[in-house]
Design an enzyme around this catalytic site. Structure first.
Site, PDB file in Angstrom:
ATOM      1  N   GLY A 210       0.839  -1.207   0.000  1.00 58.21           N
ATOM      2  CA  GLY A 210       0.000   0.000   0.000  1.00 58.21           C
ATOM      3  C   GLY A 210       0.864   1.244   0.000  1.00 58.21           C
ATOM      4  O   GLY A 210       2.058   1.179  -0.300  1.00 58.21           O
ATOM      5  N   ASN A 211       0.281   2.373   0.305  1.00 62.76           N
ATOM      6  CA  ASN A 211       1.061   3.616   0.431  1.00 62.76           C
ATOM      7  C   ASN A 211       0.405   4.515   1.470  1.00 62.76           C
ATOM      8  O   ASN A 211      -0.647   4.186   2.012  1.00 62.76           O
ATOM      9  CB  ASN A 211       1.214   4.308  -0.922  1.00 62.76           C
ATOM     10  N   TYR A 212       1.042   5.652   1.741  1.00 62.30           N
ATOM     11  CA  TYR A 212       0.596   6.494   2.861  1.00 62.30           C
ATOM     12  C   TYR A 212      -0.581   7.421   2.522  1.00 62.30           C
ATOM     13  O   TYR A 212      -0.962   8.232   3.348  1.00 62.30           O
ATOM     14  CB  TYR A 212       1.751   7.361   3.349  1.00 62.30           C
TER      15      TYR A 212
END
Ligand code: CTP
Length: 401
Positions: A210-212
């Site tokens: 995923g990412n932030y």
């Protein structure tokens, strides 16, 4: 412009209470009615006589008039108003609002109010940064209250930092914005697709890449579009945010592939699309069906590129459709954003550079540059994501003229 609007102005006991005189005057000048409610401590900072004179109404402090027993109905006030403004909102008052501690007329009125509530916090630097204050403000936001952020500067204590109550003009601007009286271009009759949030790419049943991305920028865009009358389809990756406006149709997706499918399907029916999602560029080729065991010291996961959703929509774009993308860059920002604009057949691109403090994933603020096809640059100051959404939508509206 706020002519005929009815406001309850709840004043709690902070030094910024003096600004309520100017605020009341501005509201009355706009043609609004103002009913002032003060806490007992607020009376130490500004006199009831001043506030009664400026608002042209007796102010309310107690539940009843001790002289004749007349009841000051908080329920009636709460129903009467088009909006309630709590300014200044001290840490104490926000704590009570967040937790329903109904020990004064301001709070009982707040709890009875069915109208939108605007909260203008004020306090000293350290109090403002305390986790309990932050939590209370988050709680108020989660109730749907509108927080009008304090400004940074010299505080009454002599400390320098954030905590100075917004100026009366800024509070009036927030009210006008809310009541759609800020002369921003409207988008009634337009259908707009917005992608927001991260995507999660499955590794196995319990893990993902995923990412932030928090989704805050995309949700702010969707809400502002809806506020201006557009019909919005919000294709959202996993976030904790909610978008409650009746003009927003939300489609939840998890992976880049699901986001692509939803966006492609919706794109045919819209006048424009704003792609603010942080889509994963790679996804595991064959996610495991069972939880992967820790077997060796190293692990390689074979990834393949996802489809570029913005570029895919760019190839399908029809005459009259407007396609907007984002570029998050750490270096050579303008050149890289320009390349993306051309490659994806966008009409304009919103660049945010991670080099700018206060811009990026989890913050409530952003600093953008809008670049169009003619390579014209419009640079904007650091603003709240809500205000940034306004700037982006103002730009979009130019294409619909
Ligand atoms: N985008 C998209 N689908 C992808 C990747 C990106 O729709 N698979 C969109 C984003 O929503 C954004 C724009 O493309 O509007 C640019 O995204 P960004 O991550 O900055 O750029 P990439 O094209 O992925 O390039 P790179 O990661 O190499 O910088």
């Amino acid at each position: 412009m706020l002519k005929g609007k009815k406001f309850i102005l709840g004043i709690s006991g902070g030094i910024a209470a003096y600004k309520c005189a100017a605020l009341t005057r501005l509201l009355v000048k706009e043609g609004a009615e103002v009913q002032v409610i003060m806490t007992k401590l607020a009376k130490e900072f500004i006199t009831p006589l001043t506030m009664a004179t400026l608002s042209k109404r007796p102010i309310l402090v107690d539940f009843f008039n001790p002289e004749n027993g007349d009841w000051n109905s908080h329920v009636d006030s709460g129903l009467w108003a088009d909006a309630m403004i709590v300014a200044p909102a001290t840490a104490n008052t926000m704590g009570k609002m967040a937790n329903g501690v109904a020990d004064n007329l301001l709070i009982t009125t707040y709890l009875s109010a069915r109208c939108p509530v605007f909260v203008a916090p004020t306090m000293d630097l350290d109090m403002y940064q305390h986790p309990s204050t932050r939590r209370n403000m988050d709680t108020l936001r989660s109730y749907g209250n509108h927080l009008i952020e304090p400004n940074a500067g010299e505080l009454a204590s002599g400390l320098i930092g954030k905590g100075r109550m917004a100026e009366p003009e800024e509070i009036v601007a927030a009210l006008k914005h809310f009541f759609n009286q800020d002369n921003r271009p409207q988008l009634k009759g337009r259908k707009i697709l917005v992608s927001a949030g991260p995507t999660h790419e499955k590794i196995d049943p319990v893990r993902f890449i995923g990412n932030y991305s928090s989704g805050k920028m995309g949700y702010a865009i969707a809400e502002e579009l809806a506020r201006r009358g557009a019909e919005v389809t919000l294709v959202s990756g996993p976030t904790t945010l909610s978008a409650d406006h009746p003009n927003i149709k939300r489609i939840d997706v998890t992976s880049a592939k699901e986001m692509l499918n939803a966006c492609e399907k919706e794109f045919e029916q819209v006048d424009g699309a704003i792609m603010s999602a942080a889509v994963a560029d790679y996804t595991p080729v064959s996610p495991a069906n069972e939880k992967m065991k820790r077997t060796s010291n190293e692990l390689s996961i074979h990834l393949e590129a996802t489809v570029d959703i913005a570029a895919a929509l760019g190839t399908k774009k029809m005459a009259g459709q407007v396609l907007v993308g984002f570029a998050l860059e750490t270096h050579d920002a303008v050149q890289n954003a320009n390349k993306k604009l051309i490659k994806k057949n966008l009409d304009f691109i919103v660049l945010n550079s991670l080099a700018d403090e206060g811009a990026g994933f989890n913050s409530d603020t952003n600093k953008i540059t809008i670049i169009d096809k003619d390579n014209k640059l419009k640079e904007f100051a650091l603003k709240s994501k809500k205000e940034v959404a306004c700037d982006i939508i103002d730009e979009l509206a130019i294409y619909f003229k």
